[in-house]
Design a protein around this motif. Sequence first.
Motif, mmCIF file in Angstrom:
data_model
loop_
_atom_site.group_PDB
_atom_site.id
_atom_site.type_symbol
_atom_site.label_atom_id
_atom_site.label_comp_id
_atom_site.label_asym_id
_atom_site.label_seq_id
_atom_site.Cartn_x
_atom_site.Cartn_y
_atom_site.Cartn_z
ATOM 1 N N LEU A 1 147.701 45.995 -9.242
ATOM 2 C CA LEU A 1 146.827 47.122 -8.938
ATOM 3 C C LEU A 1 145.561 46.607 -8.273
ATOM 4 C CD1 LEU A 1 148.103 47.711 -12.078
ATOM 5 C CD2 LEU A 1 147.262 49.964 -11.388
ATOM 6 N N TYR A 2 145.013 47.417 -7.356
ATOM 7 C CA TYR A 2 143.832 47.030 -6.615
ATOM 8 C C TYR A 2 142.778 48.125 -6.742
ATOM 9 C CZ TYR A 2 147.632 44.284 -4.605
ATOM 10 O OH TYR A 2 148.732 43.490 -4.443
ATOM 11 N N TYR A 3 141.519 47.712 -6.704
ATOM 12 C CA TYR A 3 140.412 48.636 -6.922
ATOM 13 C C TYR A 3 139.389 48.491 -5.793
ATOM 14 C CZ TYR A 3 142.659 48.681 -11.474
ATOM 15 O OH TYR A 3 143.590 48.773 -12.476
ATOM 16 N N TYR A 4 138.709 49.594 -5.476
ATOM 17 C CA TYR A 4 137.897 49.692 -4.268
ATOM 18 C C TYR A 4 136.501 50.229 -4.579
ATOM 19 C CZ TYR A 4 142.457 49.150 -2.054
ATOM 20 O OH TYR A 4 143.683 48.668 -1.679
ATOM 21 N N LEU B 1 154.606 33.117 -1.720
ATOM 22 C CA LEU B 1 153.526 33.883 -1.113
ATOM 23 C C LEU B 1 152.458 32.884 -0.675
ATOM 24 C CD1 LEU B 1 152.068 36.506 -0.386
ATOM 25 C CD2 LEU B 1 151.259 36.639 -2.749
ATOM 26 N N ASN B 2 152.347 32.669 0.623
ATOM 27 C CA ASN B 2 151.384 31.701 1.130
ATOM 28 C C ASN B 2 149.951 32.067 0.728
ATOM 29 O OD1 ASN B 2 153.225 29.983 2.309
ATOM 30 N ND2 ASN B 2 153.110 30.925 4.331
ATOM 31 N N VAL B 3 149.116 31.053 0.642
ATOM 32 C CA VAL B 3 147.729 31.265 0.239
ATOM 33 C C VAL B 3 147.032 32.155 1.275
ATOM 34 C CG1 VAL B 3 145.531 30.130 -0.229
ATOM 35 C CG2 VAL B 3 147.672 29.085 -1.004
ATOM 36 N N HIS B 4 146.251 33.106 0.772
ATOM 37 C CA HIS B 4 145.662 34.106 1.654
ATOM 38 C C HIS B 4 144.451 34.769 1.016
ATOM 39 C CE1 HIS B 4 148.167 36.321 -1.177
ATOM 40 N NE2 HIS B 4 147.424 37.393 -0.925
ATOM 41 N N ALA B 5 143.689 35.472 1.832
ATOM 42 C CA ALA B 5 142.701 36.451 1.380
ATOM 43 C C ALA B 5 143.236 37.817 1.783
ATOM 44 C CB ALA B 5 141.344 36.183 2.014
ATOM 45 N N ASP B 6 143.038 38.808 0.930
ATOM 46 C CA ASP B 6 143.682 40.103 1.134
ATOM 47 C C ASP B 6 142.996 40.960 2.198
ATOM 48 O OD1 ASP B 6 145.796 40.064 -0.930
ATOM 49 O OD2 ASP B 6 144.108 39.872 -2.302
ATOM 50 N N PHE B 7 143.727 41.983 2.659
ATOM 51 C CA PHE B 7 143.116 42.961 3.564
ATOM 52 C C PHE B 7 141.874 43.538 2.889
ATOM 53 C CE2 PHE B 7 146.111 45.584 1.062
ATOM 54 C CZ PHE B 7 145.323 46.680 0.719
ATOM 55 N N ASN B 8 140.868 43.880 3.686
ATOM 56 C CA ASN B 8 139.567 44.222 3.099
ATOM 57 C C ASN B 8 139.227 45.706 3.087
ATOM 58 O OD1 ASN B 8 139.226 44.431 5.858
ATOM 59 N ND2 ASN B 8 137.239 43.410 5.918
ATOM 60 N N ARG B 9 140.029 46.549 3.728
ATOM 61 C CA ARG B 9 139.742 47.981 3.732
ATOM 62 C C ARG B 9 141.036 48.770 3.514
ATOM 63 N NH1 ARG B 9 135.112 51.081 4.150
ATOM 64 N NH2 ARG B 9 135.850 52.209 5.978
ATOM 65 N N HIS B 10 140.937 49.819 2.699
ATOM 66 C CA HIS B 10 142.085 50.700 2.490
ATOM 67 C C HIS B 10 142.216 51.596 3.719
ATOM 68 C CE1 HIS B 10 144.816 53.590 0.716
ATOM 69 N NE2 HIS B 10 144.854 52.895 -0.417
ATOM 70 N N PRO B 11 143.370 51.611 4.376
ATOM 71 C CA PRO B 11 143.484 52.325 5.655
ATOM 72 C C PRO B 11 143.386 53.842 5.557
ATOM 73 C CG PRO B 11 145.617 51.490 4.945
ATOM 74 C CD PRO B 11 144.597 50.885 4.026
ATOM 75 N N THR B 12 143.695 54.423 4.399
ATOM 76 C CA THR B 12 143.600 55.880 4.278
ATOM 77 C C THR B 12 142.388 56.313 3.459
ATOM 78 O OG1 THR B 12 145.137 55.834 2.398
ATOM 79 C CG2 THR B 12 146.064 56.252 4.585
ATOM 80 N N LEU B 13 142.073 55.596 2.386
ATOM 81 C CA LEU B 13 140.893 55.940 1.590
ATOM 82 C C LEU B 13 139.600 55.510 2.269
ATOM 83 C CD1 LEU B 13 142.099 54.963 -2.005
ATOM 84 C CD2 LEU B 13 142.187 57.196 -0.898
ATOM 85 N N LYS B 14 139.689 54.545 3.215
ATOM 86 C CA LYS B 14 138.518 54.021 3.930
ATOM 87 C C LYS B 14 137.489 53.433 2.964
ATOM 88 C CE LYS B 14 140.429 55.486 7.685
ATOM 89 N NZ LYS B 14 141.175 54.527 8.532
ATOM 90 N N LEU B 15 137.978 52.711 1.988
ATOM 91 C CA LEU B 15 137.127 52.068 0.997
ATOM 92 C C LEU B 15 137.314 50.557 1.054
ATOM 93 C CD1 LEU B 15 137.806 54.442 -2.043
ATOM 94 C CD2 LEU B 15 135.770 54.412 -0.574
ATOM 95 N N ASP B 16 136.333 49.828 0.533
ATOM 96 C CA ASP B 16 136.369 48.374 0.546
ATOM 97 C C ASP B 16 137.115 47.842 -0.677
ATOM 98 O OD1 ASP B 16 134.334 47.385 2.782
ATOM 99 O OD2 ASP B 16 133.492 49.171 1.833
ATOM 100 N N ARG B 17 138.028 46.923 -0.437
ATOM 101 C CA ARG B 17 138.794 46.332 -1.537
ATOM 102 C C ARG B 17 137.923 45.331 -2.296
ATOM 103 N NH1 ARG B 17 144.915 44.037 -0.806
ATOM 104 N NH2 ARG B 17 145.172 42.998 -2.811
ATOM 105 N N ARG B 18 137.853 45.487 -3.631
ATOM 106 C CA ARG B 18 136.949 44.670 -4.425
ATOM 107 C C ARG B 18 137.635 43.851 -5.509
ATOM 108 N NH1 ARG B 18 131.765 46.356 -4.089
ATOM 109 N NH2 ARG B 18 131.356 44.194 -4.738
ATOM 110 N N LEU B 19 138.704 44.391 -6.109
ATOM 111 C CA LEU B 19 139.337 43.706 -7.240
ATOM 112 C C LEU B 19 140.852 43.759 -7.146
ATOM 113 C CD1 LEU B 19 137.336 45.113 -10.312
ATOM 114 C CD2 LEU B 19 136.984 42.912 -9.178
ATOM 115 N N ASN B 20 141.480 42.694 -7.652
ATOM 116 C CA ASN B 20 142.925 42.654 -7.873
ATOM 117 C C ASN B 20 143.195 42.527 -9.368
ATOM 118 O OD1 ASN B 20 143.185 42.583 -5.111
ATOM 119 N ND2 ASN B 20 144.342 40.674 -5.043
ATOM 120 N N LEU B 21 144.232 43.203 -9.840
ATOM 121 C CA LEU B 21 144.715 43.023 -11.210
ATOM 122 C C LEU B 21 146.202 42.726 -11.161
ATOM 123 C CD1 LEU B 21 143.956 44.998 -14.425
ATOM 124 C CD2 LEU B 21 146.337 44.651 -13.742
#
Length: 281
Positions: free
Chosen positions: A220-223, A133-153
């Motif tokens: 899991l991701y949190y928004y 998995l190449n180094v990256h920053a994740d997508f920043n918005r949930h496409p259906t919830l329309k919320l901002d991505r804040r945390l990864n677990l």
Amino acid sequence: MASHRDVIQPYFFDPAELQALGERHAEAYRSGTPFPHIVIDDFLPLDVLRECIREFPTPDSIPWTLYTDAGNTRKLAVQDETLMGPLTRQLLGQLNSSTFVQFLETLTGITGLVADPHLLGGGLHQIEAGGFLNVHADFNRHPTLKLDRRLNLLLYLNEGWDEGSGGDLQLWNADMSKCERRVFPIANRCVIFSTTDLSFHGHPDPLQTPEGVTRRSLALYYYSAGRPEEEQSPDHSTLYRGAGEPVPTPSRSNRDLVRRLTPPIVLDLASKLKGRLRARR
């Protein structure tokens, strides 16, 4: 009659224990480098961990989705909880529960967190030999919830992991000049980190496990509804970066995207109109 092994007891996080855990690690989390994060070992009771490992499906036992993302990764994932074992499903529910979200807010200082019941991009992850998995920053918005991505677990499920096989999670600094931390995916290790346009992470080196050994995890991701002004940027998908590769500002990145998607004749007309408006001033 069901065997003892078939009788699976549900697992519930203890609110008081989680609250104490969040308070104990809060300072370390918020001061983590290259971005806020924490690594917590022995996260689950041993019997719960082992049952989740036992339930974890092999690459050929369920219809996994293979992600390649234009050559930037090679991993298997499943978000459909009906394809998961009963304790795994129940554990994912606990990780998305109010009790757990309150722990995350205590740990991180981020309020108004929202769990994702759809497990978009999360769920079960599995990487076979040669995967990466190449180094990256994740997508920043949930496409259906329309919320901002804040945390990864990430919760790893790999007993007896050989560090010589690689598979370490790498955390890179904002200008992609240095990997500042490596975290091996050993069983019962939980990694939680903040996600922004500059939280670069991944494991870019192909996995070198023996035949039949894979890198397994729950993700899991949190928004939240909104984020700090200094972290805001136009909606984007995953941002891949190589070592030392310049990181464009979101505004410039957005302009470049518009230019790539706009027909040349439209760009030419826009340029002429802009020139005329300037001439009138």
